[in-house]
Design an enzyme around this catalytic site. Sequence first.
Site, PDB file in Angstrom:
ATOM      1  N   LYS A  16       0.814  -1.211   0.000  1.00  0.00           N
ATOM      2  CA  LYS A  16       0.000   0.000   0.000  1.00  0.00           C
ATOM      3  C   LYS A  16       0.859   1.278   0.000  1.00  0.00           C
ATOM      4  O   LYS A  16       0.579   2.216  -0.737  1.00  0.00           O
ATOM      5  CB  LYS A  16      -0.854  -0.055   1.268  1.00  0.00           C
ATOM      6  N   ARG A  91      -9.625   3.459   9.714  1.00  0.00           N
ATOM      7  CA  ARG A  91      -9.398   2.046   9.992  1.00  0.00           C
ATOM      8  C   ARG A  91     -10.623   1.400  10.606  1.00  0.00           C
ATOM      9  O   ARG A  91     -10.695   0.183  10.723  1.00  0.00           O
ATOM     10  CB  ARG A  91      -8.215   1.873  10.950  1.00  0.00           C
ATOM     11  N   ARG A 130      10.912 -12.316   5.648  1.00  0.00           N
ATOM     12  CA  ARG A 130      11.917 -11.266   5.875  1.00  0.00           C
ATOM     13  C   ARG A 130      12.928 -11.689   6.937  1.00  0.00           C
ATOM     14  O   ARG A 130      12.582 -12.297   7.933  1.00  0.00           O
ATOM     15  CB  ARG A 130      11.225  -9.970   6.316  1.00  0.00           C
ATOM     16  N   ARG A 163      12.380 -10.828  12.849  1.00  0.00           N
ATOM     17  CA  ARG A 163      11.886  -9.900  13.875  1.00  0.00           C
ATOM     18  C   ARG A 163      10.555 -10.411  14.416  1.00  0.00           C
ATOM     19  O   ARG A 163       9.805 -11.092  13.718  1.00  0.00           O
ATOM     20  CB  ARG A 163      11.675  -8.509  13.273  1.00  0.00           C
ATOM     21  N   ARG A 174      -2.194  -9.999  13.492  1.00  0.00           N
ATOM     22  CA  ARG A 174      -2.408  -8.659  12.928  1.00  0.00           C
ATOM     23  C   ARG A 174      -3.446  -8.714  11.811  1.00  0.00           C
ATOM     24  O   ARG A 174      -4.272  -7.813  11.658  1.00  0.00           O
ATOM     25  CB  ARG A 174      -1.098  -8.091  12.369  1.00  0.00           C
TER      26      ARG A 174
END
Length: 224
Positions: A16, A91, A130, A163, A174
């Site tokens: 985004k 949101r 990642r 992480r 999330r």
Amino acid sequence: MSELNLVLLGPPGSGKGTQGERLQEDFHLPYYATGDILRAAVRDETELGREAKEYMDRGDLVPDEVIVGVIGERIAQHEAADGFILDGFPRTTPQAEALDSKMGELGRELTAALLIDVTDDEVVRRLGGRRTCVKNGHVFHVEFDPPKNEGICDVCGARLEVRDDDKPDVIRHRLATYHEKTEPLIARYEEAGILRRIDGSLTPDEVGDRIRAMLATRRMEEEL
Ligand SMILES: [Zn+2]
């Protein structure tokens, strides 16, 4: 020229932010990431910025009406006369309602809500792959940008780690929060006839091209 008053929607990892930057360049629209404009208002010590700072200093969430006020200040400026790109807000449904009424006060309305649609599995693949260097934060990806030696940073030789934010269960959590809050928003914009879905599984260039084509068509239709 018709206004392009845009809201960007999409899960974390949907690209985004990248698309927001492209839109900014392609259509010469200001890009308002909520966190950034809030910090700018605090830094510039606007009346609303000072109000927001009080909440932030106390560690409280900045109330929706303050955020919407800050957004309204920016939208009312000359730079946003032809439109803007809003990222990170709304949101929730109450935030969407607050935004609609602020737009109404300004005599404007949203042109489109662009939803960059990516499946949960794809988000987990993108974010979960990642690997971040513990020393200097250099970022690699096991699939898309692997380091030459597994687990070791190409740039500084430090160890690479996953992480906490990139751990699959954290990502899934999330995403669950994202879906719960965003689904009603999507329904709202769909009902208003301004929702535009873009297939976010494509490459960033392809996604960008589709958005551009969609918005250019919209402008041409209005000019005819
Ligand atoms: Zn490094």
